[in-house]
Design an enzyme around this catalytic site. Structure first.
Site, PDB file in Angstrom:
ATOM      1  N   GLU A  80     -12.032  -4.014 -56.292  1.00 49.39           N
ATOM      2  CA  GLU A  80     -10.986  -2.979 -56.250  1.00 49.39           C
ATOM      3  C   GLU A  80     -11.113  -2.114 -54.989  1.00 49.39           C
ATOM      4  O   GLU A  80     -10.114  -1.685 -54.422  1.00 49.39           O
ATOM      5  CB  GLU A  80     -11.055  -2.137 -57.525  1.00 49.39           C
ATOM      6  CG  GLU A  80     -10.587  -2.943 -58.740  1.00 49.39           C
ATOM      7  CD  GLU A  80     -10.825  -2.261 -60.057  1.00 49.39           C
ATOM      8  OE1 GLU A  80     -12.006  -1.966 -60.358  1.00 49.39           O
ATOM      9  OE2 GLU A  80      -9.857  -2.000 -60.785  1.00 49.39           O
TER      10      GLU A  80
ATOM     11  N   GLU B 288     -14.175  -7.589 -66.173  1.00 49.09           N
ATOM     12  CA  GLU B 288     -14.038  -6.534 -67.175  1.00 49.09           C
ATOM     13  C   GLU B 288     -13.648  -7.057 -68.552  1.00 49.09           C
ATOM     14  O   GLU B 288     -14.113  -6.559 -69.584  1.00 49.09           O
ATOM     15  CB  GLU B 288     -12.993  -5.493 -66.717  1.00 49.09           C
ATOM     16  CG  GLU B 288     -13.447  -4.594 -65.578  1.00 49.09           C
ATOM     17  CD  GLU B 288     -13.247  -5.211 -64.199  1.00 49.09           C
ATOM     18  OE1 GLU B 288     -12.920  -6.414 -64.110  1.00 49.09           O
ATOM     19  OE2 GLU B 288     -13.420  -4.493 -63.205  1.00 49.09           O
TER      20      GLU B 288
END
Lengths: 248, 101
Positions: free
Chosen positions: A119, A139
């Site tokens: 990210e 995740e």
């Protein structure tokens, strides 16, 4: 030159010549992101003001870019998700700031580039990946979803369908796969991503004055993904999910 | 299933040793089969994935990372010798390695 302060424990500031700044993620072998506020934004702004860079490289110290967030730290927020939500929103301001910089920004990626690390890389204009680089949003395997801008920047970059597939599968992909889906811009030899990033920036800034770069960036780097309500919604979703993480 | 002859075995073993020596910055002559990749060489689990990617390219193997991951969960390769043996198995079985579980 390297500055390392208590407020920015995982980022080293460095330079290549006069034109290029380097932010080097530096936290053990895996460069885990311990904290959403992974650097001191005020300090970053001051540093960039002191130098008139034309390009900025984000990279990782050692063999990995970053293996992502420190999951044990995230678990500590189970009892106080509202604090994490605020911290995530503050951390995203750092990424939005990098994304909108009037510079050429390049993530030079070796080894693992996972989760929050990916990210961070997504906030750059370009991602150059060594042939041994690996990418993943893991995740989902923890009962979570990306919470650091990934659900907004990834579909903006590679399209909604490919983004949904990468995020919901939790699969790890190679730099070749990443290149194929448009996540990376170039594959370099092993241990060559940083040098290629330098060459990319130098090749691009040769013909542009600082003013030209500033105007160009003013037109191109007003990120349409910089949509605060979406980022806040993502933070809220993430902190809702940590209440039930590890349960399935 | 592919047949693994002595020449290919030698090649794969050399490739594993060379990869580990390079990644862990240890002279190849110091690598011994009973050394732990993680504890003795300060390596990490992703190195194995990278190495299999090399193997996959070199021999055009049909193997998905997810299947290697599934296999390794049940059969961890800790020592250099185990890494070499797993590499042999990947060469022979490719995606069918999951059936060895």
């Amino acid at each position: 030159m390297i500055i390392n302060t208590e407020s920015a424990p995982m980022v080293q500031y460095d330079t290549v010549g006069e034109n290029i700044g380097v932010l080097r993620l530096h936290n053990g072998r895996d460069n885990l992101v311990d904290h959403a506020i992974f650097l001191d934004l005020f300090q970053l702004k001051q540093w960039l003001n002191n130098y008139k860079f034309k390009g900025l490289i984000l990279t990782g110290e050692g063999r990995n870019f970053s293996k992502g967030a420190n999951v044990n730290r995230i678990r500590e927020y189970k009892g106080c998700p509202e604090i994490l939500e605020k911290e995530l929103n503050e951390g995203k301001k750092i990424l939005s700031y990098i994304e909108a910089l009037p510079l050429i920004t390049v993530a030079a990626i070796e080894g693992a580039c996972f989760g929050a690390g990916l990210e961070i890389a997504l906030s750059c204009n370009y991602r150059l990946a060594a042939e041994n680089a690996l990418f993943s949003f893991p995740e989902v395997t923890l009962g979570l979803l990306p919470g650091f801008g990934g659900t907004i920047r990834l579909p903006a970059l590679i399209g909604q369908r490919a983004a949904k597939r990468l995020i919901s599968s939790g699969n790890m992909i190679t730099s070749e796969d990443a290149m194929r889906i448009g996540l990376t811009d170039e594959i370099t030899g092993k241990k060559e991503a940083f040098q290629k990033a330098v060459e990319l920036i130098e090749g691009m800034v040769n013909h542009c004055s600082g003013k030209q770069m500033e105007y160009l960036s003013g037109m191109l780097d007003q990120p349409w993904t910089d949509c605060l309500p979406m980022y806040e919604k993502e933070s809220k979703n993430f902190t809702e999910l940590i209440k039930t993480m590890d349960m399935g | 299933m592919r047949q693994l002859n002595e020449e290919t075995k030698k090649e794969i073993k050399e490739m594993v040793y060379s990869f580990l020596a390079d990644e862990c910055e240890v002279p190849v002559t110091e690598l011994k089969g009973d050394l732990s990749v993680i504890d003795d060489l300060d390596g990490d689990s992703l190195m194995f994935v990278e190495m299999i990617e090399q193997l996959k390219k070199k021999y055009s193997l049909n193997i998905q990372m997810q299947n290697i991951g599934k296999y390794l969960l049940k059969n961890p390769a800790n020592t250099i010798k185990e890494v070499v043996e797993t590499a042999y198995l990947v060469y022979e079985k490719e995606n069918d390695i999951v059936e060895v579980l």
